[in-house]
Design an enzyme around this catalytic site. Structure first.
Site, PDB file in Angstrom:
ATOM      1  N   GLU A  87       0.781  -1.227   0.000  1.00 30.89           N
ATOM      2  CA  GLU A  87       0.000   0.000   0.000  1.00 30.89           C
ATOM      3  C   GLU A  87       0.821   1.290   0.000  1.00 30.89           C
ATOM      4  OE1 GLU A  87      -3.463   0.265  -0.099  1.00 30.89           O
ATOM      5  OE2 GLU A  87      -3.298  -1.853  -0.603  1.00 30.89           O
ATOM      6  N   SER A 479     -43.730 -31.666  44.022  1.00 27.11           N
ATOM      7  CA  SER A 479     -43.197 -32.009  45.344  1.00 27.11           C
ATOM      8  C   SER A 479     -41.750 -31.585  45.556  1.00 27.11           C
ATOM      9  CB  SER A 479     -43.321 -33.515  45.576  1.00 27.11           C
ATOM     10  OG  SER A 479     -44.677 -33.889  45.629  1.00 27.11           O
TER      11      SER A 479
END
Length: 816
Positions: A87, A479
């Site tokens: 770049e 229960s």
């Protein structure tokens, strides 16, 4: 002539000055429109949030833009050199603008006039930072001038390394990844420190046009561009000619990182964490904030929990027969593409879609769903397997055309073209027939001392249903709620040896009708101790106990334990008629298991922000001496316990001992196979619509629930002891493997006294009904035989005769 030349020079000079002035005014005007580049100093890019298990394993990543921010010092030179070569090779020399590059771009654009080509630029890395952070991507000369002006200003304000850091963390590199760290994971499933030269060069080839160099759609262009970057790295002196040639010969080696949940069997847990993070910090923080989340999940326990729950759901489902194929497809030609369209279970990789090709009485030949890369290839070789009769006997009871049938052979059940699910069996090409269960369930396992959720499974398959039955399903615990009724009693003057009448009872419901609760099975055992009441899960005893205490006290305890936010003050609620979640029940049982300390269940240990600062920690206890730099004979540091004591530790041990009896002699004897100290309680709602088992050892609490999403009866025997307890057993056998047994801790001051477990009075040595019971100081077995719900009976002997018990039962029937 000289005068003419002078005139022309003057005109040219004037035009130059006018032009220069115009350019100056133009630049000044654009300069006034420039955004504030100082914001780069405070730049916080959107960063992915990462969620980890307790051992550091990556569970999930969440991001709108896949980005992991790395400081420039953490980015290897190999990666930086690749991007500089591709770049901006003069990045560390130019002032922000590459003059020679600009002149070359102008020349190229002039040559391309009228050729309908996109203008080329000569943007430096600094200019790209200016464009990406501060400007739009529009292709205009105004934007290019602004970009250049900003680049010059940025170079004056920031160091080269800072500018390169911004660039390498912001640049889009395809596959949804922003920045080199995220791209390294996305393309190669590696950290940037693990990248080879050829891999770094490929990433550096992407900024110009990621889609043009996509490794899947444009592999040749991708390789060519990568090799160009490698050549540039060599020309710039970053690698040798030998290294360049060697790396250009390598394949791209793309190994995409999977998306979504990464850790096997953790989907329900991960999604619950995601919801909690959104609730705590918001959507933006989750997807852009770069949070680092360490959860409480134990990957080994999680896999075992998933296996145990799935096996239990499959057992129940297969016991109720085969419901038919997923669909039917045409198999006269190439069946691969049609079968490839059938959705499998991504989180149940053991299962694979298959189509029946041939079937006789003893076996069926099936074609297996092809792997994705060959599913659409006509004429490709297809994989087949065999289902033997022994691997599908459960399916001989099956449904067809809405009616139940019984078969004797494989071909009675499976037909050509049927699409089914199969799982590998022990033989080379052998497979078992499977079907997704309609029944659902949940399993949660927790450390009772900290509230850390170690494993959480919310259903058979997250791919089948994302609804989490562990945290979202409101179900009746039945229960399994009773221990909290009994805990309230033991905390308020009752003892495990207190006697309550187990006999019919009728209670006006306020509407002119009466409520007549029943024991499971419809039997009665007369006067019995609290211990027997919980071991045998006697509903009528629990109702009488709640009525004797008052439902206000029961409700207070239920809310104190966190089972309900508000419990209605009605007697049916004492039998678990209120709705709650598995996670809440496991948390409540953890309070009993840890000796009565309140706790906050947590799936998250710690959350850190993008800078590594801790913003949340589950364990809030203080330890002043834990950070000592050296040991100077000071005492060991102690954690300051700041949690509330919501239950007397002695009460906690008493109810634990009573629930040990549930396992040893009561409704959960299947769990006794564990062979270690374990306490627990079964739970079954009306008509067997919900089945629960809640159990614990001294250091691990686990809760299991089973039921249909739309509650309906599971059939006779669909109880907590028959369905949920075996799942608990399977999980705990794996979870406790290799660990020495640990006894429940007895609080100081408790008195252990032998009592008759039927009458609650002092026991006789050698009597099989004698049991050692735990009593608080100042309490013990009664000298008088008193029955809650009946008149007192003086005891002349340590045990009441059957005739006396029967008389009490008959008398009680007249009272209620």
């Amino acid at each position: 002539m000289i005068r003419l030349l002078g005139y022309l020079f003057a005109v040219a000079a004037a035009l130059f000055l006018v032009g220069a002035g115009g350019v100056a005014l133009y630049v000044q005007k654009l300069g006034a429109q420039l955004p504030d580049y100082q914001v780069l100093a405070d730049y916080e890019p959107p960063v992915a949030t990462r969620v980890h298990a307790s051992d550091g394993s990556l569970m999930a990543e969440y991001a709108r833009q896949r980005r992991l921010f790395l400081p420039i010092q953490a980015i290897p030179d190999r990666v930086k050199n690749a991007f500089l070569s591709a770049e901006d090779k003069t990045f560390y020399q130019h002032p922000g603008i590459d003059i020679y590059g600009v002149l070359g771009a102008i020349r190229t654009n002039l040559m391309n006039l009228g050729m309908d080509r996109r203008p080329v630029g000569a943007s430096t890395i600094t200019q790209q930072v200016a464009k990406n952070f501060l400007l739009s991507a529009e292709q205009t000369y105004d934007r290019k001038v602004k970009e250049a002006l900003l680049a010059l200003r940025i170079e004056q304000a920031y160091s080269k390394d800072k500018i390169l850091e911004l660039y390498l963390n912001e640049i889009f590199l395809g596959m949804g990844s922003y920045g080199v760290a995220a791209a390294s994971l996305a393309y190669f499933d590696k950290s940037v420190n693990e990248l080879d030269i050829n891999e770094a060069a490929y990433l550096a080839a992407l900024p110009k046009a990621p889609n043009n160099y996509n490794p899947f759609s444009h592999p040749e262009a991708a390789v060519a561009r990568r090799n160009w970057v490698i050549d540039q790295m060599q020309q710039n002196g970053f690698i040798t000619a030998e290294e360049a040639e060697e790396n250009k010969q390598k394949p791209l080696g793309i190994n995409p990182r999977p998306s979504g949940t990464y850790l096997f069997a953790s989907e329900y847990f991960t999604e619950e964490v995601r919801r909690e993070l959104i609730q705590r910090y918001g959507v933006d923080a989750l997807y852009d904030g770069g949070l680092s989340v360490r959860t409480t999940l134990d990957p080994t326990l999680q896999a075992e929990a998933r296996k145990a729950l799935q096996a239990g759901l499959e057992r129940y489902d297969e016991a109720h027969g085969y419901r038919g194929p997923v669909k039917t497809i045409e198999i006269s030609g190439d069946w691969g593409p049609a079968l490839g369209e059938v959705k499998g279970f991504d989180d149940v990789p053991e299962w694979r879609p298959a189509v029946v090709l041939e079937a006789d009485g003893r076996s069926a030949t099936v074609g297996l769903q092809p792997h994705r890369e060959v599913s659409g290839e006509l004429g490709a070789e297809r994989e087949t397997g065999t289902i033997a009769l022994a691997d599908m006997k459960w399916a001989l009871r099956f449904e067809r055309d809405g009616k139940s049938h019984s078969g004797k052979g494989v071909d009675d059940v499976l037909q050509r073209g049927d699409v089914v699910y199969v799982e590998k069996s022990g033989e080379d090409d052998g497979y078992r027939l499977r079907q997704p269960p309609k029944i659902q369930g949940a399993l949660v396992s927790m450390d009772p001392h900290t509230g850390r959720v170690l494993a959480l499974v919310g259903g058979f398959s997250f791919a089948q249903s994302e609804f989490n039955r562990a945290t979202q399903a409101m179900r009746q615990p039945g229960s399994s709620f009773k221990p909290f009724v009994y805990s309230a009693a033991l905390d308020n003057g009752y003892t495990p040896a207190s006697v309550i009448l187990d006999a019919p009872i009728s209670i006006p419901d306020g509407t002119g009708k009466v409520w007549q609760p029943q024991n499971y099975g419809g039997s009665f055992i007369g006067p019995s101790t609290l211990r027997q009441g919980i071991e045998q899960s006697r509903n009528l005893m629990t109702v009488r106990l709640a009525a004797d205490m008052g439902m206000e006290l029961v409700a207070q305890y239920a809310e104190r334990f966190g089972i309900y936010d508000h419990l209605a003050r009605y007697l049916p609620m004492a039998l678990g008629a209120g709705e709650t979640t598995v996670l809440r029940m496991v948390s409540a049982y953890s309070v009993i298991a840890n000796g009565g300390r309140s706790l906050e269940p947590s799936l998250i240990d710690r959350v850190q922000d993008r800078y590594g600062r801790t913003v949340y920690k589950h364990d809030s206890r203080q330890c002043d001496g834990c950070n000592a730099q050296s040991w100077e004979n000071q005492p060991e540091p102690e954690l300051v316990e700041d949690r509330d004591q919501v239950l007397d530790p002695m009460t906690a041990y008493q109810i634990t001992s009573m629930m040990e009896g549930v396992v040893q002699r009561g409704t959960a004897t299947v769990v006794k196979k564990l062979g270690v100290p374990v306490a627990g309680k079964t739970g079954t709602s009306n008509d067997e619509k919900d089945a629960w088992f809640m159990g614990f050892t001294p250091d691990l609490v686990t809760g299991v629930f089973m039921g249909y999403d739309t509650p309906k009866p599971m059939g006779r025997g669909g109880t907590g002891g028959g369905l949920a307890a075996p799942i608990f057993l399977d999980f705990m056998e794996d979870a406790l493997k290799g660990k020495p047994p640990v006894d429940f801790r007895v609080p100081d001051g408790m008195t252990m006294i032998a009592v008759n477990r039927k009458t609650g009075m002092t026991g006789t040595p050698g009597d099989p009904n004698t049991i050692v019971e735990a009593f608080k100081p100042g309490t013990g077995p009664s000298d008088v035989y008193e029955v809650i719900g009946a008149e007192s009976v003086a005891a002349a002997a340590p045990e009441v005769s059957p005739e006396t018990e029967q008389a009490i039962v008959q008398g009680a029937g007249g009272l209620f």
